[in-house]
Design an enzyme around this catalytic site. Sequence first.
Site, mmCIF file in Angstrom:
data_model
loop_
_atom_site.group_PDB
_atom_site.id
_atom_site.type_symbol
_atom_site.label_atom_id
_atom_site.label_comp_id
_atom_site.label_asym_id
_atom_site.label_seq_id
_atom_site.Cartn_x
_atom_site.Cartn_y
_atom_site.Cartn_z
ATOM 1 N N GLU A 33 5.186 -25.332 -14.374
ATOM 2 C CA GLU A 33 4.959 -23.924 -14.685
ATOM 3 C C GLU A 33 5.035 -23.685 -16.194
ATOM 4 O O GLU A 33 5.853 -24.303 -16.882
ATOM 5 C CB GLU A 33 6.014 -23.051 -13.977
ATOM 6 C CG GLU A 33 5.955 -23.147 -12.471
ATOM 7 C CD GLU A 33 6.989 -22.266 -11.772
ATOM 8 O OE1 GLU A 33 7.684 -21.475 -12.457
ATOM 9 O OE2 GLU A 33 7.095 -22.363 -10.536
ATOM 10 N N GLU B 18 -0.763 -17.411 -10.293
ATOM 11 C CA GLU B 18 -0.008 -16.760 -9.205
ATOM 12 C C GLU B 18 0.293 -15.304 -9.550
ATOM 13 O O GLU B 18 0.647 -14.988 -10.705
ATOM 14 C CB GLU B 18 1.319 -17.515 -8.945
ATOM 15 C CG GLU B 18 2.144 -16.843 -7.850
ATOM 16 C CD GLU B 18 3.352 -17.657 -7.385
ATOM 17 O OE1 GLU B 18 3.538 -18.802 -7.843
ATOM 18 O OE2 GLU B 18 4.110 -17.124 -6.547
#
Length: 307
Positions: free
Chosen positions: A151, A218
């Site tokens: 991430e 996301e």
Amino acid sequence: MPASSMVRALSNPILPTGEKQGADLRWSQSGLSVAHSSSRITIPQLVARKGGEPIAILTAYTAPVARLVDPHVDAILVGDSLGNVVYGMTSTLTVTLDMMIAHGAAVVRSSSHAAVVVDLPFGTYQASPEQAFMAAARVMRETECDAVKLEGGEEMAETVRFLTHRGIPVMGHVGLTPQSVHVLGGFRARGRDAAEARRIVEGAKAIAEAGAFAIVIEGTIDPVSREVTAAVAVPTIGIGASAACDGQVLVIDDVLGTAGDFKPKLARRYVDLGSQIAAAAEQYAADVKARRFPGPENVYGLSKAGA
Ligand code: KIV
């Protein structure tokens, strides 16, 4: 591909170069080439799907589920969401590298078609590119997966470049990044204010230029997800992002209805397995208590035909 993307593509060692994919050869120890029998989708094949047929990805964490989804999807993500859905944790921050490796190895052993991507968990890659390499190398070696996911945006670009140039394909993850939930202040959709939208777009561009072969977006508003998809030369994979992304990913428990009563807006429940499992358990317990189970067909030594 726009000219700016072409320039970016040149610095990415994973982007397809035009030669035919799939005629895969492996070198044996004697130096002779031997045919590679696996028909697993390769990372360059996924990259080549940019702007083409959408890429379908599901998470899986266990052997039986991996076996069932494998023929139908292009990639399986062994996500650190396993902390929530398998281990009942309240966030992904407490997931360990050993947990990811155990589940990643089970999924690789039980699949043969889809590419398998394994998440690097919180605290195993953020400190330095070297720390990330040690964690990613363990994941690749001990699971035999095809790639890792991490991430972050611009702050992770150096790490993405470090891993990619050392043979480790990296999937990026921008927008709502659950490992940073305490900094973000919650799970609301990202990109609503202009500064945050810019950070997401610039972050995605930075990790794509650094060599990420695909980027998960996301929980990010549709226009920003579209902008990212148009701005990078590699496939974007949406989850709560946009139908314009080059692919989509969902958490398998949201698809199967085994994640409890909460139905996230970003997911579609295709079957209510949760109710079916509860009904089966209720029926089994009632059968045991009423001595309807086991039946004659379930026990040994009752007749000559019985084993
Ligand atoms: O951990 C996970 O399952 C993920 C997906 C939500 C993309 O990162």
